[in-house]
Enzyme design. Structure first.
Site, PDB file in Angstrom:
ATOM      1  CD1 TRP A  33       3.204 -18.379   2.117  1.00  0.00           C
ATOM      2  CD2 TRP A  33       2.318 -17.127   0.492  1.00  0.00           C
ATOM      3  NE1 TRP A  33       2.294 -19.166   1.438  1.00  0.00           N
ATOM      4  CE2 TRP A  33       1.727 -18.412   0.440  1.00  0.00           C
ATOM      5  CE3 TRP A  33       1.909 -16.157  -0.437  1.00  0.00           C
ATOM      6  CZ2 TRP A  33       0.759 -18.753  -0.509  1.00  0.00           C
ATOM      7  CZ3 TRP A  33       0.942 -16.503  -1.371  1.00  0.00           C
ATOM      8  CH2 TRP A  33       0.384 -17.790  -1.396  1.00  0.00           C
ATOM      9  CG  ASP A  91      -0.435  -0.010   2.526  1.00  0.00           C
ATOM     10  OD1 ASP A  91       0.722  -0.450   2.712  1.00  0.00           O
ATOM     11  OD2 ASP A  91      -1.133   0.429   3.459  1.00  0.00           O
ATOM     12  CG  ASN A 130       0.812  -0.164  -4.421  1.00  0.00           C
ATOM     13  OD1 ASN A 130       1.842  -0.665  -4.859  1.00  0.00           O
ATOM     14  ND2 ASN A 130      -0.191  -0.889  -3.973  1.00  0.00           N
ATOM     15  N   GLY A 146     -16.178   5.057  -0.244  1.00  0.00           N
ATOM     16  CA  GLY A 146     -16.226   4.235  -1.451  1.00  0.00           C
ATOM     17  C   GLY A 146     -16.272   5.082  -2.706  1.00  0.00           C
ATOM     18  CE1 TYR A 177      -0.265  -8.290  -3.928  1.00  0.00           C
ATOM     19  CE2 TYR A 177       1.722  -7.545  -2.800  1.00  0.00           C
ATOM     20  CZ  TYR A 177       0.737  -7.345  -3.754  1.00  0.00           C
ATOM     21  OH  TYR A 177       0.749  -6.217  -4.532  1.00  0.00           O
ATOM     22  CG  ASN A 224      -5.394   0.216   3.900  1.00  0.00           C
ATOM     23  OD1 ASN A 224      -6.412  -0.398   3.572  1.00  0.00           O
ATOM     24  ND2 ASN A 224      -4.323   0.298   3.130  1.00  0.00           N
ATOM     25  CG  ASP A 263      -2.629   1.514  -2.122  1.00  0.00           C
ATOM     26  OD1 ASP A 263      -3.097   1.712  -0.986  1.00  0.00           O
ATOM     27  OD2 ASP A 263      -2.376   0.381  -2.558  1.00  0.00           O
ATOM     28  CB  ALA A 315      -9.166   1.995  -5.500  1.00  0.00           C
TER      29      ALA A 315
END
Length: 315
Positions: free
Chosen positions: A100, A28, A31, A226, A85, A164, A257, A255
């Site tokens: 992981w 996150d 990004n 949202g 991931y 987050n 980030d 989105a």
């Protein structure tokens, strides 16, 4: 030159694309740094994180450099390696992750921070971290992290936080609540989503979130709801910024980030808070129409050019 630093973890990203497995890097705050730098090239954007001394770590640091990120505070752990991931998306573009990362180098970042790092971080305009950054911190490093935040705040660095909240990353909700309380107390800029408060506190609407946060001295609040709208509160003024809905959602991975990165960049570049939200929302809306955490650089460059055609330079 304005300076932005984000604390957290970058991981090896595996994703399925057109029947094959694609390797990249994501996380996150990484990004966020990338989208800030790609949009506002004259802002110094960098990470406070740790990697290993393995091949994937070298590739990761090379990616940081290719994205023109400041790597001064990218630390090296002598034994550990990056987390990983795997991501895939459902039929409406929502992300599904498998991680992981239990013993990744980034989890040990704070224990590697030295006086030289603290001095360089003290020159930042904004120091940003997220609930994910907090969730990976070992308990024994939490106090040291908050000591760092206090030191930076005393030096005039603005502390920015995005909750987050990801329930799977926390042993229990109370641990998150305890740490978030400390973060709310220290934050100058807060960028939560209504969903964060719904999941963690059972607060379902914007008014409830605003009332919950009213006891904290947050200078700049950007409350995301949202794809509906963003409510901003700044200098005792509250404004609702309408968001243009996106119909072609492919991948929502970055989105929030990308929104955060462009928002911070716009604010550091002198745009007012409402315009910054509009610019950030525009870019986030473009990002979700492409697969992966990081959009292809050439495609993104065209979107940025259009962005600055549509928004006048900050005064």
């Amino acid at each position: 030159m304005s300076q932005f630093v984000a604390f957290g973890e970058c991981m090896i990203e595996l994703s399925s694309r057109e029947g094959s497995l694609h390797q990249g890097f994501g996380g996150d705050v990484f990004n966020t740094c990338v989208y800030l730098k790609r949009t506002f090239k004259y802002i110094d954007s960098g990470l406070l994180t740790a990697v290993g001394q393995d091949l994937q770590s070298e590739q990761m640091v090379a990616t940081f450099a290719r994205e023109q990120l400041n790597i001064q505070n990218v630390l090296r752990h002598p034994q550990l390696i990056p987390g990983l991931y795997w991501i895939h998306n459902d039929e409406v573009g929502e992300k599904i992750f498998n991680y992981w990362r239990d013993n990744s180098a980034a989890k040990r970042t704070i224990e590697l921070v030295n006086a030289s790092n603290i001095q360089s971080l003290g020159s930042a305009d904004i120091f940003f971290f997220s609930g994910i950054s907090l969730a990976i911190l070992p308990k024994e490093d939490q106090a040291k992290f908050f000591d760092l935040l206090n030191q930076l705040k005393k030096q005039g660095v603005k502390i920015a936080f995005d909750p987050n909240y990801r329930p799977k990353l926390w042993a229990n909700p109370q641990d998150a609540k305890d740490l978030f309380h400390q973060c709310f107390l220290l934050s100058d800029i807060l960028l939560p989503g209504v969903e964060d408060f719904s999941l963690l506190y059972g607060i379902e609407d914007e008014q409830g979130v605003l009332e919950f946060l009213a006891v904290y001295d947050i200078k700049e609040l950007v409350l995301k709801n949202g794809a509906k709208h963003v409510t901003v509160q700044y200098k005792n003024k509250q404004t609702v910024v309408t968001i243009t809905p996106v119909t072609n959602v492919v991948d929502t991975t970055s989105a929030g980030d990308s929104f955060n990165g462009v928002y911070f960049g716009a604010r550091l570049n002198g745009y007012d808070i409402e315009t910054s939200v509009k610019m950030a929302s525009r870019i986030a809306g473009e990002v979700v129409q492409h697969k992966g955490a990081i959009v292809d650089a050439d495609i993104f460059s065209k979107k940025v050019k259009q962005l600055f055609l549509d928004f006048a330079p900050a005064k």
